[in-house]
Design a protein around this motif. Sequence first.
Motif, PDB file in Angstrom:
ATOM      1  N   VAL A   4       0.853  -1.186   0.000  1.00  0.00           N
ATOM      2  CA  VAL A   4       0.000   0.000   0.000  1.00  0.00           C
ATOM      3  C   VAL A   4       0.891   1.239   0.000  1.00  0.00           C
ATOM      4  N   MET A   5       0.680   2.114  -0.961  1.00  0.00           N
ATOM      5  CA  MET A   5       1.525   3.304  -1.091  1.00  0.00           C
ATOM      6  C   MET A   5       0.736   4.535  -0.690  1.00  0.00           C
ATOM      7  N   GLN A   6       1.305   5.302   0.209  1.00  0.00           N
ATOM      8  CA  GLN A   6       0.685   6.562   0.608  1.00  0.00           C
ATOM      9  C   GLN A   6       1.638   7.710   0.302  1.00  0.00           C
ATOM     10  N   ASN A   7       1.070   8.785  -0.191  1.00  0.00           N
ATOM     11  CA  ASN A   7       1.888   9.985  -0.354  1.00  0.00           C
ATOM     12  C   ASN A   7       1.040  11.225  -0.173  1.00  0.00           C
ATOM     13  N   PRO A   8       1.667  12.292   0.307  1.00  0.00           N
ATOM     14  CA  PRO A   8       3.069  12.327   0.719  1.00  0.00           C
ATOM     15  C   PRO A   8       3.269  11.674   2.083  1.00  0.00           C
ATOM     16  N   ARG A   9       4.497  11.453   2.468  1.00  0.00           N
ATOM     17  CA  ARG A   9       4.770  10.909   3.795  1.00  0.00           C
ATOM     18  C   ARG A   9       4.571  11.970   4.869  1.00  0.00           C
ATOM     19  N   HIS A  10       4.941  13.165   4.516  1.00  0.00           N
ATOM     20  CA  HIS A  10       4.773  14.296   5.436  1.00  0.00           C
ATOM     21  C   HIS A  10       4.124  15.438   4.669  1.00  0.00           C
ATOM     22  N   LEU A  11       3.181  16.103   5.322  1.00  0.00           N
ATOM     23  CA  LEU A  11       2.471  17.209   4.685  1.00  0.00           C
ATOM     24  C   LEU A  11       2.304  18.320   5.708  1.00  0.00           C
ATOM     25  N   VAL A  12       2.744  19.489   5.335  1.00  0.00           N
ATOM     26  CA  VAL A  12       2.611  20.646   6.217  1.00  0.00           C
ATOM     27  C   VAL A  12       1.640  21.630   5.578  1.00  0.00           C
ATOM     28  N   SER A  24      -2.663   4.434  -2.709  1.00  0.00           N
ATOM     29  CA  SER A  24      -2.792   3.428  -3.764  1.00  0.00           C
ATOM     30  C   SER A  24      -2.783   2.063  -3.110  1.00  0.00           C
ATOM     31  N   PRO A  25      -3.881   1.311  -3.246  1.00  0.00           N
ATOM     32  CA  PRO A  25      -3.940   0.018  -2.577  1.00  0.00           C
ATOM     33  C   PRO A  25      -3.013  -0.995  -3.231  1.00  0.00           C
ATOM     34  N   MET A  26      -2.857  -2.119  -2.570  1.00  0.00           N
ATOM     35  CA  MET A  26      -2.077  -3.210  -3.151  1.00  0.00           C
ATOM     36  C   MET A  26      -2.763  -3.681  -4.429  1.00  0.00           C
ATOM     37  N   LYS A  27      -1.977  -4.213  -5.323  1.00  0.00           N
ATOM     38  CA  LYS A  27      -2.503  -4.712  -6.588  1.00  0.00           C
ATOM     39  C   LYS A  27      -3.547  -5.790  -6.297  1.00  0.00           C
ATOM     40  N   GLY A  28      -4.698  -5.661  -6.940  1.00  0.00           N
ATOM     41  CA  GLY A  28      -5.752  -6.656  -6.764  1.00  0.00           C
ATOM     42  C   GLY A  28      -6.689  -6.354  -5.597  1.00  0.00           C
ATOM     43  N   HIS A  29      -6.382  -5.313  -4.824  1.00  0.00           N
ATOM     44  CA  HIS A  29      -7.252  -4.946  -3.704  1.00  0.00           C
ATOM     45  C   HIS A  29      -8.202  -3.843  -4.132  1.00  0.00           C
ATOM     46  N   SER A  30      -9.494  -4.061  -3.851  1.00  0.00           N
ATOM     47  CA  SER A  30     -10.468  -3.036  -4.236  1.00  0.00           C
ATOM     48  C   SER A  30     -11.155  -2.421  -3.029  1.00  0.00           C
ATOM     49  N   HIS A  31     -10.668  -2.752  -1.828  1.00  0.00           N
ATOM     50  CA  HIS A  31     -11.258  -2.227  -0.606  1.00  0.00           C
ATOM     51  C   HIS A  31     -10.213  -1.386   0.108  1.00  0.00           C
ATOM     52  N   VAL A  32     -10.587  -0.158   0.443  1.00  0.00           N
ATOM     53  CA  VAL A  32      -9.659   0.782   1.071  1.00  0.00           C
ATOM     54  C   VAL A  32     -10.258   1.328   2.358  1.00  0.00           C
ATOM     55  N   TYR A  33      -9.427   1.456   3.359  1.00  0.00           N
ATOM     56  CA  TYR A  33      -9.845   1.953   4.674  1.00  0.00           C
ATOM     57  C   TYR A  33      -8.898   3.097   5.076  1.00  0.00           C
ATOM     58  N   TRP A  34      -9.465   4.119   5.678  1.00  0.00           N
ATOM     59  CA  TRP A  34      -8.649   5.212   6.208  1.00  0.00           C
ATOM     60  C   TRP A  34      -8.805   5.251   7.727  1.00  0.00           C
ATOM     61  N   TYR A  35      -7.650   5.448   8.391  1.00  0.00           N
ATOM     62  CA  TYR A  35      -7.611   5.568   9.844  1.00  0.00           C
ATOM     63  C   TYR A  35      -6.820   6.819  10.211  1.00  0.00           C
ATOM     64  N   ARG A  36      -7.133   7.363  11.375  1.00  0.00           N
ATOM     65  CA  ARG A  36      -6.395   8.523  11.867  1.00  0.00           C
ATOM     66  C   ARG A  36      -5.822   8.176  13.243  1.00  0.00           C
ATOM     67  N   GLN A  37      -4.596   8.606  13.461  1.00  0.00           N
ATOM     68  CA  GLN A  37      -3.969   8.370  14.755  1.00  0.00           C
ATOM     69  C   GLN A  37      -3.516   9.698  15.336  1.00  0.00           C
ATOM     70  N   LEU A  38      -4.183  10.098  16.399  1.00  0.00           N
ATOM     71  CA  LEU A  38      -3.774  11.299  17.118  1.00  0.00           C
ATOM     72  C   LEU A  38      -2.664  10.928  18.087  1.00  0.00           C
ATOM     73  N   PRO A  39      -1.863  11.895  18.517  1.00  0.00           N
ATOM     74  CA  PRO A  39      -0.767  11.585  19.441  1.00  0.00           C
ATOM     75  C   PRO A  39      -1.252  10.840  20.686  1.00  0.00           C
ATOM     76  N   GLU A  40      -0.524   9.828  21.055  1.00  0.00           N
ATOM     77  CA  GLU A  40      -0.809   9.037  22.264  1.00  0.00           C
ATOM     78  C   GLU A  40      -2.118   8.248  22.170  1.00  0.00           C
ATOM     79  N   GLU A  41      -2.661   8.107  20.982  1.00  0.00           N
ATOM     80  CA  GLU A  41      -3.903   7.334  20.840  1.00  0.00           C
ATOM     81  C   GLU A  41      -3.714   6.216  19.825  1.00  0.00           C
ATOM     82  N   GLY A  42      -4.659   5.288  19.827  1.00  0.00           N
ATOM     83  CA  GLY A  42      -4.640   4.240  18.817  1.00  0.00           C
ATOM     84  C   GLY A  42      -5.218   4.747  17.514  1.00  0.00           C
TER      85      GLY A  42
END
Lengths: 113, 108
Positions: A4-12, A24-42
């Motif tokens: 799984v490719m994400q860009n950019p790595r850092h964004l200001v 960009s998901p892995m080849k052959g994958h048609s399901h995508v999920y987004w998660y957010r991680q705040l500091p000190e959290e899961g």
Amino acid sequence: NAGVMQNPRHLVRRRGQEARLRCSPMKGHSHVYWYRQLPEEGLKFMVYLQKENIIDESGMPKERFSAEFPKEGPSILRIQQVVRGDSAAYFCASSPEPANIQYFGAGTRLSVL
Amino acid sequence: AQRVTQPEKLLSVFKGAPVELKCNYSYSGSPELFWYVQYSRQRLQLLLRHISRESIKGFTADLNKGETSFHLKKPFAQEEDSAMYYCALVYGTDKLIFGTGTRLQVFP
């Protein structure tokens, strides 16, 4: 398979600007999920998409956030008018089918000044 | 409400010592649980899932429905096991609910 490719790595961004995060998901994958991680959290689920469809957006903030996964091209998580509280690491995962193992990207670290 | 709790932020052990990373969950249905690991400067990757009932890199985890736990164990820790470990629960058919993670430090 590049994984799984994400860009950019850092964004200001400055407050009020727009942030676009790509996945960009892995080849052959048609399901995508987004998660957010705040500091000190899961990681917190935001949205689940299949090609051209949003399946579950129960974790998305009601305003300023949107996601898409077009027929061609990567999935995009868009944050309009960013605020300091949006600063976090955003992870994308993909799977070949629902309820399957999710493979994660390296994440995009968003910093809002 | 669905929840995954990892009570320890940091667990430090010496090489060769046993390791147990705790995970408790709250879920009304039949849970499907995972352990994910993130090594330094690497992406989050699946370590094991409870339905596989397998041992990966010497780690095992048993689902205890009575105690609503899915603790991760390894009898003899290695330095290369140092990483962040996340317990996760599948909710519905799609989303993962993660705990806050435990950092495992294995000293030589």
